[in-house]
Design an enzyme around this catalytic site. Structure first.
Site, mmCIF file in Angstrom:
data_model
loop_
_atom_site.group_PDB
_atom_site.id
_atom_site.type_symbol
_atom_site.label_atom_id
_atom_site.label_comp_id
_atom_site.label_asym_id
_atom_site.label_seq_id
_atom_site.Cartn_x
_atom_site.Cartn_y
_atom_site.Cartn_z
ATOM 1 N N ARG A 174 0.805 -1.210 0.000
ATOM 2 C CA ARG A 174 0.000 0.000 0.000
ATOM 3 C C ARG A 174 0.844 1.268 0.000
ATOM 4 O O ARG A 174 0.337 2.337 -0.236
ATOM 5 C CB ARG A 174 -0.890 0.021 1.248
ATOM 6 C CG ARG A 174 -2.040 -0.944 1.203
ATOM 7 C CD ARG A 174 -2.654 -1.127 2.582
ATOM 8 N NE ARG A 174 -3.183 0.092 3.155
ATOM 9 C CZ ARG A 174 -4.411 0.545 2.938
ATOM 10 N NH1 ARG A 174 -5.229 -0.119 2.178
ATOM 11 N NH2 ARG A 174 -4.819 1.657 3.497
ATOM 12 N N ARG A 178 8.501 6.615 -4.608
ATOM 13 C CA ARG A 178 8.712 7.394 -5.828
ATOM 14 C C ARG A 178 9.957 8.290 -5.801
ATOM 15 O O ARG A 178 10.427 8.657 -4.743
ATOM 16 C CB ARG A 178 7.473 8.205 -6.216
ATOM 17 C CG ARG A 178 6.721 8.881 -5.119
ATOM 18 C CD ARG A 178 5.594 9.719 -5.727
ATOM 19 N NE ARG A 178 4.271 9.169 -5.504
ATOM 20 C CZ ARG A 178 3.439 9.575 -4.528
ATOM 21 N NH1 ARG A 178 3.803 10.517 -3.690
ATOM 22 N NH2 ARG A 178 2.257 9.036 -4.410
ATOM 23 N N ARG A 251 -7.533 -6.466 14.220
ATOM 24 C CA ARG A 251 -6.712 -5.578 15.029
ATOM 25 C C ARG A 251 -7.610 -4.411 15.411
ATOM 26 O O ARG A 251 -8.341 -3.878 14.569
ATOM 27 C CB ARG A 251 -5.517 -5.094 14.197
ATOM 28 C CG ARG A 251 -4.495 -4.338 15.018
ATOM 29 C CD ARG A 251 -3.772 -5.262 15.976
ATOM 30 N NE ARG A 251 -2.721 -4.533 16.685
ATOM 31 C CZ ARG A 251 -2.287 -4.862 17.887
ATOM 32 N NH1 ARG A 251 -2.793 -5.911 18.532
ATOM 33 N NH2 ARG A 251 -1.324 -4.173 18.459
ATOM 34 N N ARG A 282 0.044 7.089 15.674
ATOM 35 C CA ARG A 282 -0.029 8.412 15.039
ATOM 36 C C ARG A 282 -0.840 9.377 15.879
ATOM 37 O O ARG A 282 -1.616 8.959 16.735
ATOM 38 C CB ARG A 282 -0.576 8.333 13.618
ATOM 39 C CG ARG A 282 -1.819 7.497 13.437
ATOM 40 C CD ARG A 282 -2.096 7.262 11.933
ATOM 41 N NE ARG A 282 -3.115 6.231 11.782
ATOM 42 C CZ ARG A 282 -3.425 5.611 10.655
ATOM 43 N NH1 ARG A 282 -2.788 5.924 9.540
ATOM 44 N NH2 ARG A 282 -4.349 4.688 10.613
ATOM 45 N N GLU A 302 -3.595 7.644 18.455
ATOM 46 C CA GLU A 302 -4.153 6.362 18.016
ATOM 47 C C GLU A 302 -3.261 5.228 18.525
ATOM 48 O O GLU A 302 -2.093 5.146 18.164
ATOM 49 C CB GLU A 302 -4.216 6.375 16.484
ATOM 50 C CG GLU A 302 -4.840 5.150 15.880
ATOM 51 C CD GLU A 302 -5.021 5.293 14.366
ATOM 52 O OE1 GLU A 302 -5.431 6.371 13.885
ATOM 53 O OE2 GLU A 302 -4.730 4.305 13.667
ATOM 54 N N TYR A 353 -9.790 -5.487 3.928
ATOM 55 C CA TYR A 353 -9.175 -4.206 4.276
ATOM 56 C C TYR A 353 -9.634 -3.190 3.228
ATOM 57 O O TYR A 353 -8.870 -2.780 2.365
ATOM 58 C CB TYR A 353 -7.656 -4.403 4.239
ATOM 59 C CG TYR A 353 -6.790 -3.321 4.863
ATOM 60 C CD1 TYR A 353 -7.228 -2.030 5.058
ATOM 61 C CD2 TYR A 353 -5.484 -3.629 5.240
ATOM 62 C CE1 TYR A 353 -6.394 -1.065 5.613
ATOM 63 C CE2 TYR A 353 -4.645 -2.681 5.789
ATOM 64 C CZ TYR A 353 -5.105 -1.405 5.982
ATOM 65 O OH TYR A 353 -4.265 -0.469 6.517
ATOM 66 N N ASP A 355 -10.782 0.306 1.611
ATOM 67 C CA ASP A 355 -10.845 1.757 1.721
ATOM 68 C C ASP A 355 -12.275 2.166 1.393
ATOM 69 O O ASP A 355 -13.057 1.357 0.887
ATOM 70 C CB ASP A 355 -9.869 2.402 0.728
ATOM 71 C CG ASP A 355 -8.417 2.259 1.176
ATOM 72 O OD1 ASP A 355 -8.181 2.173 2.394
ATOM 73 O OD2 ASP A 355 -7.527 2.228 0.303
HETATM 74 N N1 UDP Z 1 3.392 1.860 7.505
HETATM 75 C C1 UDP Z 1 4.675 2.022 7.999
HETATM 76 N N2 UDP Z 1 5.075 3.253 8.416
HETATM 77 C C2 UDP Z 1 4.287 4.344 8.365
HETATM 78 C C3 UDP Z 1 2.980 4.187 7.854
HETATM 79 C C4 UDP Z 1 2.558 2.935 7.447
HETATM 80 O O1 UDP Z 1 5.416 1.069 8.054
HETATM 81 O O2 UDP Z 1 4.717 5.438 8.771
HETATM 82 C C5 UDP Z 1 2.960 0.517 7.078
HETATM 83 C C6 UDP Z 1 2.338 -0.272 8.222
HETATM 84 O O3 UDP Z 1 2.694 -1.631 8.063
HETATM 85 C C7 UDP Z 1 0.867 -0.089 7.983
HETATM 86 C C8 UDP Z 1 0.788 -0.071 6.463
HETATM 87 O O4 UDP Z 1 1.982 0.581 6.066
HETATM 88 O O5 UDP Z 1 0.090 -1.105 8.555
HETATM 89 C C9 UDP Z 1 -0.419 0.628 5.882
HETATM 90 O O6 UDP Z 1 -0.471 1.925 6.402
HETATM 91 P P1 UDP Z 1 -1.582 2.962 5.980
HETATM 92 O O7 UDP Z 1 -1.284 4.237 6.671
HETATM 93 O O8 UDP Z 1 -1.682 2.972 4.499
HETATM 94 O O9 UDP Z 1 -2.902 2.271 6.517
HETATM 95 P P2 UDP Z 1 -4.155 2.759 7.360
HETATM 96 O O10 UDP Z 1 -3.862 2.321 8.745
HETATM 97 O O11 UDP Z 1 -4.226 4.255 7.248
HETATM 98 O O12 UDP Z 1 -5.288 2.031 6.728
#
Ligand code: UDP
Length: 372
Positions: A174, A178, A251, A282, A302, A353, A355
């Site tokens: 995900r 880039r 989770r 976060r 969170e 999962y 969106d």
């Molecule tokens: N992830 C990470 N570091 C970050 C943000 C995300 O390693 O700073 C990884 C982590 O494994 C996470 C996954 O990317 O479960 C997906 O994160 P995203 O923020 O896309 O998912 P959300 O929790 O917002 O659905």
């Protein structure tokens, strides 16, 4: 057929249920929506605190490349120009996300794409021949050790509550990667937050539709089922079948929300804390999703959390064990005696999962099949 009061009972007033309810009503059906929470909208629901829309069940940023879905939601609300650009904090230093030229500069001081590529090749070299079987291997294969240890490992392990070697690799796919100075977290064509907040979207979808909140379907299942010809169930699939084959794992999250007597706490809607030692993943500062200028601010920490019956099921854990249990529940759902009466859909019934755009797409697909 006997005469029922409703054509459809919809269990769950979240995005999936609301889209289906809207379309079914538009197609001339009589619909009742019920939800055990005291509000509609499911996890996109926002609570207004100090004039700020607070994402009560975690950050929701609408993004999609699906034009049909984008046009669909734009019938109901306009979207602002918010672009998700989270910042990661590790040991007091800040890094831009997703992994892009800004991040590579912050990590290694490289200033051009070719320098960055050379650095990443050097970092990946020890792992480039592996066939990634889990998230750790996938991350090392994609970006090497520095990126993995600074920005991925700690965050991921606290997010999922298990070592990165036990997490499926698709989760990290995900994260875009880039070689431009582009901090837009998503690659999608369209993105934004509904003007007026997510509740405006839910309210528009459910306008004129009968909704009962604060009611528990399972407490009076037979009575509710008897009210309608067909039932769309959007809750947990294993719970629908009384966990008879076992429990699917999730989770969960805990949120700690505070009002702060200052205008701007962190200067960004989302700051990720990628160190293992910081217990939250976060901090959200909700006003920045909508460019708010209120005097105060509302922030939410969170915390990832074990799932139990007293917590919300946020993230499905789509590993092999859970996916095969899911397949068995799906078989049950597909039995003629169940198919005749029940439809299933949404993040919890599909155990995916999703969106928001995936949810809407899946709901519209079901509408096309079901609502002739
Ligand atoms: N992830 C990470 N570091 C970050 C943000 C995300 O390693 O700073 C990884 C982590 O494994 C996470 C996954 O990317 O479960 C997906 O994160 P995203 O923020 O896309 O998912 P959300 O929790 O917002 O659905």
């Amino acid at each position: 057929m006997d005469n029922k009061k409703y054509d459809y009972l919809i269990v769950g007033a979240g995005l999936f249920g609301a889209v289906f309810a809207h379309e079914a009503t538009k197609a001339g059906h009589k619909v009742l929506v019920i939800d055990k929470r005291h509000h509609t909208g499911g996890n996109i629901y926002c609570e207004n605190i100090e004039g700020i829309n607070v994402h009560k069940y975690g950050a929701h940023i609408f993004h999609t490349s699906n034009k049909e879905v984008w046009d669909y939601v734009n019938q109901f609300v306009d979207f602002n120009h918010y672009v998700n650009s989270p910042v990661a904090r590790y040991r007091g230093k800040l890094y831009n996300l997703p992994f892009n030229m800004n991040t590579f500069y912050q990590l290694w001081g490289v200033t051009t794409p070719s320098e960055a590529q050379a650095k990443i090749e050097e970092q990946r070299a020890p792992y480039k021949d592996i066939e990634p079987k889990n998230l750790e291997e996938q991350a090392l294969f994609l970006g090497g050790k520095d990126l993995y240890e600074t920005l991925i490992k700690g965050y991921t392990e606290k997010q999922w509550g298990r070592p990165a070697t036990q997490i499926p690799s698709f989760i990290i796919k995900r994260l875009p990667f880039r070689f431009t100075f582009d901090n837009n977290y998503f690659n999608d064509l369209y993105q934004g937050i509904p003007i007026g907040g997510y509740n405006a979207l839910t309210d528009a979808l459910l306008e004129g539709i009968e909704v009962q909140t604060g009611v528990n379907y399972f407490e009076d299942k037979d009575i509710y089922d008897a009210l309608a010809q067909r039932v769309l169930y959007t809750g947990k699939i294993d719970e629908f079948f009384e966990f008879q084959l076992g429990k699917l794992e999730y989770r969960s999250l805990h949120f700690e929300t505070e009002v702060l007597d200052e205008e701007n706490y962190q200067g960004n809607a989302v700051v990720n804390y990628t160190e293992r030692d910081v217990p939250y993943t976060r901090i959200l500062e909700h006003k920045h999703f909508e460019f708010g200028t209120q005097e105060k601010t509302v922030v939410t920490k969170e915390y990832p959390h074990e799932f139990s019956k007293d917590n919300e099921p946020y993230y499905p854990i789509n590993d092999d064990v859970n996916n095969s249990l899911l397949a068995q529940y799906k078989e049950l759902a597909n039995k003629p005696e169940n198919k005749e009466k029940y439809l299933f859909g949404g993040r919890l019934a599909d155990y995916k999962y999703y969106d928001m755009d995936d949810t809407i797409e899946a709901a519209l697909t079901l509408c096309k099949q079901e609502l002739k």
